[in-house]
Enzyme design. Structure first.
Site, PDB file in Angstrom:
ATOM      1  N   HIS A  85       7.444  46.026  97.224  1.00 22.78           N
ATOM      2  CA  HIS A  85       8.692  45.726  98.404  1.00 22.78           C
ATOM      3  C   HIS A  85       9.390  44.803  97.232  1.00 22.78           C
ATOM      4  O   HIS A  85       9.065  43.639  96.459  1.00 22.78           O
ATOM      5  CB  HIS A  85       8.070  44.849  99.280  1.00 22.78           C
ATOM      6  CG  HIS A  85       8.672  44.234 100.073  1.00 22.78           C
ATOM      7  ND1 HIS A  85       9.732  44.793 100.876  1.00 22.78           N
ATOM      8  CD2 HIS A  85       9.311  42.889 100.098  1.00 22.78           C
ATOM      9  CE1 HIS A  85      10.136  43.672 101.689  1.00 22.78           C
ATOM     10  NE2 HIS A  85       9.992  42.533 100.809  1.00 22.78           N
ATOM     11  N   TYR A 121       7.523  43.130 108.304  1.00 26.63           N
ATOM     12  CA  TYR A 121       8.357  44.213 109.201  1.00 26.63           C
ATOM     13  C   TYR A 121       8.676  44.179 110.050  1.00 26.63           C
ATOM     14  O   TYR A 121       8.889  45.492 110.828  1.00 26.63           O
ATOM     15  CB  TYR A 121       7.343  45.597 108.574  1.00 26.63           C
ATOM     16  CG  TYR A 121       6.982  46.246 107.412  1.00 26.63           C
ATOM     17  CD1 TYR A 121       8.021  46.693 106.346  1.00 26.63           C
ATOM     18  CD2 TYR A 121       6.099  46.439 106.346  1.00 26.63           C
ATOM     19  CE1 TYR A 121       8.532  46.567 105.015  1.00 26.63           C
ATOM     20  CE2 TYR A 121       5.386  46.784 105.460  1.00 26.63           C
ATOM     21  CZ  TYR A 121       7.202  45.907 104.143  1.00 26.63           C
ATOM     22  OH  TYR A 121       7.109  47.049 103.091  1.00 26.63           O
ATOM     23  N   ASN A 153       5.223  53.919  98.001  1.00 31.56           N
ATOM     24  CA  ASN A 153       6.841  53.471  96.595  1.00 31.56           C
ATOM     25  C   ASN A 153       6.494  52.011  96.252  1.00 31.56           C
ATOM     26  O   ASN A 153       7.168  52.147  95.862  1.00 31.56           O
ATOM     27  CB  ASN A 153       7.615  53.537  98.026  1.00 31.56           C
ATOM     28  CG  ASN A 153       8.028  52.652  98.972  1.00 31.56           C
ATOM     29  OD1 ASN A 153       7.176  51.330  99.142  1.00 31.56           O
ATOM     30  ND2 ASN A 153       9.148  52.637  99.330  1.00 31.56           N
ATOM     31  N   GLU A 162      10.795  35.804 104.079  1.00 29.75           N
ATOM     32  CA  GLU A 162       9.326  36.500 103.229  1.00 29.75           C
ATOM     33  C   GLU A 162       9.408  36.072 102.185  1.00 29.75           C
ATOM     34  O   GLU A 162       8.027  35.254 102.217  1.00 29.75           O
ATOM     35  CB  GLU A 162       9.903  37.480 102.544  1.00 29.75           C
ATOM     36  CG  GLU A 162      10.600  38.798 103.576  1.00 29.75           C
ATOM     37  CD  GLU A 162      11.237  40.533 102.682  1.00 29.75           C
ATOM     38  OE1 GLU A 162      11.549  40.272 101.593  1.00 29.75           O
ATOM     39  OE2 GLU A 162      11.663  41.179 104.012  1.00 29.75           O
ATOM     40  N   LYS A 207       2.706  46.847  96.304  1.00 32.42           N
ATOM     41  CA  LYS A 207       1.912  47.506  97.724  1.00 32.42           C
ATOM     42  C   LYS A 207       0.455  47.679  97.348  1.00 32.42           C
ATOM     43  O   LYS A 207       0.451  47.667  96.318  1.00 32.42           O
ATOM     44  CB  LYS A 207       2.494  48.555  98.226  1.00 32.42           C
ATOM     45  CG  LYS A 207       4.186  47.663  98.590  1.00 32.42           C
ATOM     46  CD  LYS A 207       4.583  48.986  99.374  1.00 32.42           C
ATOM     47  CE  LYS A 207       6.131  48.290  99.354  1.00 32.42           C
ATOM     48  NZ  LYS A 207       6.748  50.071 100.695  1.00 32.42           N
TER      49      LYS A 207
HETATM   50  P1  DAT Z   1      12.827  49.131 101.116  1.00 32.17           P
HETATM   51  O1  DAT Z   1      11.207  49.192 100.881  1.00 32.17           O
HETATM   52  O2  DAT Z   1      13.129  50.440  99.987  1.00 32.17           O
HETATM   53  O3  DAT Z   1      13.587  47.599 101.302  1.00 32.17           O
HETATM   54  P2  DAT Z   1      12.694  49.999 104.300  1.00 32.17           P
HETATM   55  O4  DAT Z   1      13.086  48.486 104.100  1.00 32.17           O
HETATM   56  O5  DAT Z   1      13.937  50.533 104.755  1.00 32.17           O
HETATM   57  O6  DAT Z   1      12.213  50.076 103.172  1.00 32.17           O
HETATM   58  O7  DAT Z   1      11.150  50.489 104.555  1.00 32.17           O
HETATM   59  C1  DAT Z   1      10.327  49.602 104.528  1.00 32.17           C
HETATM   60  C2  DAT Z   1       9.187  50.093 104.016  1.00 32.17           C
HETATM   61  O8  DAT Z   1       8.987  51.206 105.416  1.00 32.17           O
HETATM   62  C3  DAT Z   1       9.414  51.632 102.777  1.00 32.17           C
HETATM   63  O9  DAT Z   1       9.061  51.009 101.300  1.00 32.17           O
HETATM   64  C4  DAT Z   1       8.612  52.694 103.099  1.00 32.17           C
HETATM   65  C5  DAT Z   1       8.359  52.734 104.996  1.00 32.17           C
HETATM   66  N1  DAT Z   1       9.382  53.585 105.264  1.00 32.17           N
HETATM   67  C6  DAT Z   1      10.624  53.260 105.361  1.00 32.17           C
HETATM   68  N2  DAT Z   1      11.926  54.616 105.840  1.00 32.17           N
HETATM   69  C7  DAT Z   1      10.074  55.425 105.953  1.00 32.17           C
HETATM   70  C8  DAT Z   1      10.567  56.294 106.494  1.00 32.17           C
HETATM   71  N3  DAT Z   1      11.843  57.459 107.019  1.00 32.17           N
HETATM   72  N4  DAT Z   1       9.130  57.463 106.564  1.00 32.17           N
HETATM   73  C9  DAT Z   1       8.513  56.744 105.980  1.00 32.17           C
HETATM   74  N5  DAT Z   1       8.028  55.997 105.510  1.00 32.17           N
HETATM   75  C10 DAT Z   1       9.097  54.378 105.585  1.00 32.17           C
HETATM   76 MG    MG Z   2      13.180  46.452 103.624  1.00 35.93          MG
END
Ligand code: DAT
Ligand code: MG
Length: 153
Positions: free
Chosen positions: A117, A51, A114, A128, A11
């Site tokens: 991805h 997303y 974070n 994806e 990212k």
């Molecule tokens: P991951 O990236 O671990 O698959 P995800 O698909 O649930 O996690 O979410 C996609 C991204 O969205 C994640 O990398 C960071 C952001 N995100 C997810 N949950 C969040 C939250 N509660 N608050 C802020 N950002 C969040």
């Molecule tokens: Mg995810």
């Protein structure tokens, strides 16, 4: 064991912080095979598709601003169980819950920024990979080292 492919994306914070080499190196050293790689800046349309599961969530505007803010490095990595293996290597979405030894546990403080991805399922990986790579950009090749990574007997 049959190989599978997963979509991994460094990212904007990973690129800005100069962690591309570190992240790629971890996947290489673990033994996954790199089959595609490109650098791009994600626009809003692509972010909404990538997303799609999160567009209605409260954090989506912040996620959209972050993911479109600067270039990313999109990759496809291949190995037996590559999808779950890569998720383990990433650590929890919320970096405060990610153990040391994982990418997020070693390099991140925040759930938003974070770093990397990784696809969370086989259908997600397929979707994806197709979103970011035309089929002819996915390399099919053998690595001589592979026979030292998995016991094929
Ligand atoms: P991951 O990236 O671990 O698959 P995800 O698909 O649930 O996690 O979410 C996609 C991204 O969205 C994640 O990398 C960071 C952001 N995100 C997810 N949950 C969040 C939250 N509660 N608050 C802020 N950002 C969040
Ligand atoms: Mg995810």
């Amino acid at each position: 064991m049959a190989s599978e492919r997963t979509f991994i994306m460094i990212k904007p914070d990973g690129v800005q912080r100069g962690l591309v080499g570190e992240i790629v190196s971890r996947f290489e050293r673990r033994g996954l095979k790199l089959v595609a790689m490109r650098m791009l800046t994600i626009d809003e349309a692509l972010a909404r598709r990538h997303y799609a599961a999160h567009v209605d969530k409260g954090f989506f505007p912040a996620l959209l601003a972050y993911i479109t803010s600067s270039p990313v490095v999109a990759m496809v990595w291949e190995a037996p169980s590559a999808i779950s293996l890569a998720r383990q290597m990433l650590g929890s979405t919320d970096a405060t819950q990610a153990p040391g030894g994982t990418l997020r546990g070693d390099f991140c403080l925040d759930i938003g920024f974070n770093l990397v991805h990784g696809s969370d399922s086989s259908p997600a990986a397929q979707r994806e990979i197709e979103l970011f790579f035309d089929p002819d950009l996915l390399m099919n090749y053998d690595k001589d080292l592979d026979r030292w990574l998995c016991d094929s007997d």
